[in-house]
Design a protein around this motif. Structure first.
Motif: not given
Length: 314
Positions: A250-256
């Protein structure tokens, strides 16, 4: 001092060349593409013996490499750190690879993706490959390795006493065997929002999932398609990788999203690390590392040095 030409400039070729030069040999490394253009540059850089045989040899080579990486952690230019992460298990536990790992434990349920029954938490080397490859090249130059750009089509072209064939997928053609098969691996690169722990879930029901964090990016995967040789990223595959990894991490949900990459793993029934004679030339082969080139690099390089010195196989 023996004159040795290493054919191949990825992580296997460069570590072989460096180890030979450190042992006192006169070494030339010939590569048709720079290190940044090899499959090694696409690798996630996690120490793990993936898609490689034979196990009884792999453990030894991998342990040697792990210890060499341990000696490099205080050199930022080498691009090596040790990071904790989770190896997810969805079938019967098969932990043969932990033999060389100092510390590991059972994963707690909260550390596992939904539906995963078990896993291993361990701390292993994580290698930022573009940085490490540049360091290997610099070290090779420092100890006198001549780095040549060129394409060797036949071992008879080489004038040195010994030829080390470490050219990945091209190796078979140089020594007259079937050689490795390509296995297409596509990854997505995401900006790292602060992720420190890696995760590998090879048997996720929706497809392979892994997230391998580096200082500025996360290598997310992936695919492993044996026999496929297309090196252009597939947009549909890319979208699938992003959906899977963002669901599991989930930590990568909004990663560019920084881009997509494709590499062709050189897969063989077993690593071919042996001494032979090819059309009258002394040849040492070092190829067929599948998805474990980084993991086995230094261990196999040490054996290359032994084979060059002894002039015979294991």
């Amino acid at each position: 001092m023996t004159g040795v030409t290493v054919v191949g400039g990825g992580v296997i070729g460069l570590t072989s060349a460096l180890a030979l030069a450190e042992a006192g040999h006169r070494v030339t490394c010939v590569r048709d593409v720079p290190a940044a253009g090899t499959v090694s540059a696409v690798a996630g850089g996690l120490w793990f013996p993936y898609h490689v045989e034979p196990r009884e040899r792999v453990v030894g080579w991998g342990t040697v490499t792990l210890e060499r990486f341990r000696s490099l952690v205080d050199l930022p230019a080498a691009g090596v750190t040790f990071r904790e992460g989770v190896m997810v298990e969805r079938g019967p536990a098969d932990r043969w690879w932990t033999e060389g790992v100092d510390r590991w434990r059972e994963a707690a349920s909260a550390e596992l993706p939904p539906g995963a029954p078990s896993g291993v938490v361990c701390t292993v080397p994580l290698v930022t490959m573009p940085v490490h490859l540049a360091w290997l090249e610099e070290r090779c130059r420092h100890v006198g390795v001549v780095l040549d750009e060129g394409r060797v089509e036949d071992v008879e072209q080489v004038e040195d006493d010994v030829v080390v064939v470490a050219a990945g997928l091209r190796s078979g053609a140089l020594v007259g065997d079937d050689g490795p098969q390509p296995s297409r691996g596509q990854v997505a690169l995401l900006a790292n929002p602060g992720l420190e722990r890696w995760l590998v879930d090879d048997d996720h029901p929706d497809g392979m999932v892994y997230a391998i964090p580096h200082p500025d990016w996360v290598v997310c995967g992936g695919t492993d398609v044996l026999g496929a040789s297309d090196t252009e990223p597939d947009a549909r595959v890319h979208a699938g990788i992003l959906a899977r990894v963002r669901s599991v991490v989930p930590e990568l949900a909004d990663a560019e999203v920084l881009g997509a990459r494709v590499g062709l793993r050189p897969v063989a029934p077993s690593v071919r690390l042996a001494h032979s004679t090819v059309r009258g030339r002394r040849v040492v082969t070092n190829y067929g590392h599948g998805g474990a080139g980084v993991t086995l690099s230094w261990g196999c390089a040490e054996e290359v040095v032994r084979l060059v010195a002894e002039g015979h196989g294991p």
